[in-house]
Write a protein that holds these residues in place. Sequence first.
Motif, PDB file in Angstrom:
ATOM      1  N   MET A  66     -40.494 -20.078 -59.310  1.00 12.78           N
ATOM      2  CA  MET A  66     -41.491 -21.030 -59.819  1.00 12.78           C
ATOM      3  C   MET A  66     -42.847 -20.716 -59.187  1.00 12.78           C
ATOM      4  SD  MET A  66     -41.072 -24.888 -58.188  1.00 12.78           S
ATOM      5  CE  MET A  66     -41.028 -25.625 -59.771  1.00 12.78           C
ATOM      6  N   ASP A  67     -43.925 -20.807 -60.018  1.00 11.38           N
ATOM      7  CA  ASP A  67     -45.243 -20.482 -59.455  1.00 11.38           C
ATOM      8  C   ASP A  67     -45.871 -21.747 -58.824  1.00 11.38           C
ATOM      9  OD1 ASP A  67     -46.417 -21.984 -61.485  1.00 11.38           O
ATOM     10  OD2 ASP A  67     -46.693 -20.251 -62.786  1.00 11.38           O
ATOM     11  N   ASP A  68     -47.016 -21.522 -58.144  1.00  9.82           N
ATOM     12  CA  ASP A  68     -47.650 -22.627 -57.407  1.00  9.82           C
ATOM     13  C   ASP A  68     -48.066 -23.773 -58.323  1.00  9.82           C
ATOM     14  OD1 ASP A  68     -47.279 -21.603 -54.965  1.00  9.82           O
ATOM     15  OD2 ASP A  68     -49.393 -21.144 -54.541  1.00  9.82           O
ATOM     16  N   ASN A  69     -48.460 -23.416 -59.545  1.00 12.02           N
ATOM     17  CA  ASN A  69     -48.893 -24.434 -60.488  1.00 12.02           C
ATOM     18  C   ASN A  69     -47.722 -25.364 -60.855  1.00 12.02           C
ATOM     19  OD1 ASN A  69     -50.515 -25.780 -62.292  1.00 12.02           O
ATOM     20  ND2 ASN A  69     -50.031 -24.350 -63.984  1.00 12.02           N
ATOM     21  N   GLU A  70     -46.562 -24.764 -61.147  1.00  3.09           N
ATOM     22  CA  GLU A  70     -45.371 -25.566 -61.477  1.00  3.09           C
ATOM     23  C   GLU A  70     -44.942 -26.417 -60.279  1.00  3.09           C
ATOM     24  OE1 GLU A  70     -43.110 -22.596 -64.626  1.00  3.09           O
ATOM     25  OE2 GLU A  70     -43.040 -22.166 -62.502  1.00  3.09           O
ATOM     26  N   ARG A  71     -45.013 -25.795 -59.096  1.00  2.48           N
ATOM     27  CA  ARG A  71     -44.625 -26.496 -57.876  1.00  2.48           C
ATOM     28  C   ARG A  71     -45.563 -27.700 -57.630  1.00  2.48           C
ATOM     29  NH1 ARG A  71     -42.550 -24.448 -52.382  1.00  2.48           N
ATOM     30  NH2 ARG A  71     -41.570 -22.823 -53.581  1.00  2.48           N
ATOM     31  N   THR A  72     -46.866 -27.476 -57.871  1.00  5.17           N
ATOM     32  CA  THR A  72     -47.851 -28.552 -57.692  1.00  5.17           C
ATOM     33  C   THR A  72     -47.569 -29.702 -58.651  1.00  5.17           C
ATOM     34  OG1 THR A  72     -49.472 -26.955 -56.974  1.00  5.17           O
ATOM     35  CG2 THR A  72     -50.345 -29.058 -57.735  1.00  5.17           C
ATOM     36  N   GLN A  73     -47.264 -29.344 -59.922  1.00  2.00           N
ATOM     37  CA  GLN A  73     -46.973 -30.395 -60.926  1.00  2.00           C
ATOM     38  C   GLN A  73     -45.721 -31.180 -60.556  1.00  2.00           C
ATOM     39  OE1 GLN A  73     -46.705 -29.415 -65.026  1.00  2.00           O
ATOM     40  NE2 GLN A  73     -48.658 -28.350 -65.055  1.00  2.00           N
ATOM     41  N   LEU A  74     -44.720 -30.449 -60.100  1.00  2.00           N
ATOM     42  CA  LEU A  74     -43.451 -31.087 -59.732  1.00  2.00           C
ATOM     43  C   LEU A  74     -43.672 -32.077 -58.583  1.00  2.00           C
ATOM     44  CD1 LEU A  74     -40.409 -31.244 -59.987  1.00  2.00           C
ATOM     45  CD2 LEU A  74     -40.224 -29.034 -58.874  1.00  2.00           C
ATOM     46  N   ILE A  75     -44.422 -31.651 -57.576  1.00  7.72           N
ATOM     47  CA  ILE A  75     -44.654 -32.513 -56.409  1.00  7.72           C
ATOM     48  C   ILE A  75     -45.547 -33.700 -56.790  1.00  7.72           C
ATOM     49  CG2 ILE A  75     -45.706 -32.579 -54.100  1.00  7.72           C
ATOM     50  CD1 ILE A  75     -44.604 -29.658 -53.779  1.00  7.72           C
ATOM     51  N   ALA A  76     -46.533 -33.449 -57.660  1.00  5.34           N
ATOM     52  CA  ALA A  76     -47.389 -34.562 -58.117  1.00  5.34           C
ATOM     53  C   ALA A  76     -46.521 -35.617 -58.811  1.00  5.34           C
ATOM     54  CB  ALA A  76     -48.467 -34.038 -59.069  1.00  5.34           C
ATOM     55  N   GLY A  77     -45.520 -35.193 -59.556  1.00  6.68           N
ATOM     56  CA  GLY A  77     -44.602 -36.133 -60.220  1.00  6.68           C
ATOM     57  C   GLY A  77     -43.815 -36.947 -59.201  1.00  6.68           C
ATOM     58  N   LEU A  78     -43.387 -36.298 -58.146  1.00  6.12           N
ATOM     59  CA  LEU A  78     -42.625 -37.027 -57.105  1.00  6.12           C
ATOM     60  C   LEU A  78     -43.501 -38.050 -56.384  1.00  6.12           C
ATOM     61  CD1 LEU A  78     -40.526 -34.144 -55.499  1.00  6.12           C
ATOM     62  CD2 LEU A  78     -39.674 -36.056 -56.866  1.00  6.12           C
ATOM     63  N   LEU A  79     -44.806 -37.754 -56.336  1.00 11.49           N
ATOM     64  CA  LEU A  79     -45.730 -38.646 -55.611  1.00 11.49           C
ATOM     65  C   LEU A  79     -46.273 -39.777 -56.487  1.00 11.49           C
ATOM     66  CD1 LEU A  79     -47.679 -35.861 -53.684  1.00 11.49           C
ATOM     67  CD2 LEU A  79     -46.275 -37.646 -52.615  1.00 11.49           C
ATOM     68  N   ALA A  80     -46.066 -39.687 -57.797  1.00  6.39           N
ATOM     69  CA  ALA A  80     -46.620 -40.712 -58.708  1.00  6.39           C
ATOM     70  C   ALA A  80     -45.992 -42.073 -58.390  1.00  6.39           C
ATOM     71  CB  ALA A  80     -46.321 -40.324 -60.155  1.00  6.39           C
ATOM     72  N   THR A  81     -46.715 -43.151 -58.737  1.00  6.48           N
ATOM     73  CA  THR A  81     -46.214 -44.499 -58.443  1.00  6.48           C
ATOM     74  C   THR A  81     -44.806 -44.652 -59.016  1.00  6.48           C
ATOM     75  OG1 THR A  81     -48.488 -45.204 -58.647  1.00  6.48           O
ATOM     76  CG2 THR A  81     -46.827 -46.952 -58.569  1.00  6.48           C
ATOM     77  N   GLN A  82     -44.658 -44.373 -60.316  1.00  7.86           N
ATOM     78  CA  GLN A  82     -43.307 -44.239 -60.870  1.00  7.86           C
ATOM     79  C   GLN A  82     -42.974 -42.753 -60.777  1.00  7.86           C
ATOM     80  OE1 GLN A  82     -40.434 -46.095 -62.485  1.00  7.86           O
ATOM     81  NE2 GLN A  82     -39.885 -44.037 -61.778  1.00  7.86           N
ATOM     82  N   ALA A  83     -42.202 -42.409 -59.769  1.00  3.32           N
ATOM     83  CA  ALA A  83     -41.894 -40.980 -59.581  1.00  3.32           C
ATOM     84  C   ALA A  83     -41.194 -40.431 -60.822  1.00  3.32           C
ATOM     85  CB  ALA A  83     -41.004 -40.822 -58.357  1.00  3.32           C
ATOM     86  N   ARG A  84     -41.479 -39.160 -61.148  1.00  2.00           N
ATOM     87  CA  ARG A  84     -40.862 -38.550 -62.335  1.00  2.00           C
ATOM     88  C   ARG A  84     -40.646 -37.068 -62.091  1.00  2.00           C
ATOM     89  NH1 ARG A  84     -46.328 -39.271 -63.366  1.00  2.00           N
ATOM     90  NH2 ARG A  84     -47.330 -37.237 -63.400  1.00  2.00           N
ATOM     91  N   VAL A  85     -39.637 -36.535 -62.741  1.00  3.02           N
ATOM     92  CA  VAL A  85     -39.381 -35.088 -62.735  1.00  3.02           C
ATOM     93  C   VAL A  85     -39.045 -34.714 -64.170  1.00  3.02           C
ATOM     94  CG1 VAL A  85     -37.873 -33.248 -61.899  1.00  3.02           C
ATOM     95  CG2 VAL A  85     -38.531 -35.081 -60.350  1.00  3.02           C
ATOM     96  N   ALA A  86     -39.598 -33.629 -64.679  1.00  2.05           N
ATOM     97  CA  ALA A  86     -39.354 -33.233 -66.080  1.00  2.05           C
ATOM     98  C   ALA A  86     -37.889 -32.842 -66.277  1.00  2.05           C
ATOM     99  CB  ALA A  86     -40.252 -32.057 -66.448  1.00  2.05           C
ATOM    100  N   PRO A  87     -37.303 -33.184 -67.457  1.00  2.00           N
ATOM    101  CA  PRO A  87     -35.889 -32.899 -67.693  1.00  2.00           C
ATOM    102  C   PRO A  87     -35.553 -31.408 -67.700  1.00  2.00           C
ATOM    103  CG  PRO A  87     -36.910 -33.865 -69.664  1.00  2.00           C
ATOM    104  CD  PRO A  87     -37.912 -33.952 -68.555  1.00  2.00           C
ATOM    105  N   THR A  88     -36.538 -30.546 -67.807  1.00  2.00           N
ATOM    106  CA  THR A  88     -36.246 -29.099 -67.750  1.00  2.00           C
ATOM    107  C   THR A  88     -35.574 -28.746 -66.418  1.00  2.00           C
ATOM    108  OG1 THR A  88     -38.531 -28.849 -67.050  1.00  2.00           O
ATOM    109  CG2 THR A  88     -38.022 -28.176 -69.289  1.00  2.00           C
TER     110      THR A  88
END
Length: 317
Positions: free
Chosen positions: A1-23
Amino acid sequence: MDDNERTQLIAGLLATQARVAPTYFYDLAGSRLFEVITLLDEYYPTVTETRILERHAPDIATAFADAVGDCALLVEPGAGNCEKVRQLLPGLRPAHYLALDVSVDFVEQALQSLRRAFPAIAMSVVAADITQTQPWPLPDSRGGRLFFYPGSSIGNFTPDQARALVARMHAACQGRGGLLIGVDLVKDHSVLHAAYNDALGVTAAFNLNLLRHLNRLIGSDFRLQQWEHHAFYDETASRIEMHLRAREPLQVQWRSPAGSGLPERRAFEAGETIHTENSYKYTADAFAALLRDAGFARVRRWTDERDYFGVFLATTE
Ligand code: AVI
């Protein structure tokens, strides 16, 4: 996984309603678990769609031929084991079957037996995720194009995203073609609930496995025993929501990309969730309207006796 994907994934974990894409469900174990889900008594979509295709493949081929003519190119995004397309090939007889999938080696294996069964049809696979790849790697073709998108994969997008994806398929038909798509339909809530809360706990394992996948991808320290599967039908949104729910107050740490400035931990309270999937359910009329809104001129549909699942053929003419 590249840094951009990793950044998006972590941003999702940090969101008020945490989320992770089903992929992120689909590492090797997750893909295997999904295969088992499709065999469960409660998970009716796969078996129901297969029956519809078995029964109606000749009518579907005739309907496509009447509206569009010959099928020069049959495109299947996310083709996987290429099992469902087998039903279509005898009647549709495309000149070329193109599977698009991120796992090229897996599809290539499936194509070997398909080639033996249908030697007159050219078959190839190209590495692509149609939600990410721009533009789609489609060969030139003379004649009608048909996109085949079974499995109600479209239900894992929001209706707006689904319409946009279907509109791209419509545009890729270049004025002559269609889309054959499988869609899970609105039904009794208890049936929907059971399909995502099976008695054997396979869907729970599929959901929880995502945390193991994340641990490998971002070096996080999720402990699976601190989390539980939570899936419910939201009638207003017409979707199943899947979450992972914290059983107790806990902390998770991970490694953020260097220089990203993203925090490397988050606390979850007991009962807080990570939203992992939406699975939208449509009425047959609402989905036909979506296909027309996306640009298709004609829509035909086939369902099972219980009206659990719909297979829709949308064509440009
Ligand atoms: C892949 N997709 C259509 C499945 C669904 O039903 O939304 C994924 C799934 N999630 C839990 N069970 C199956």
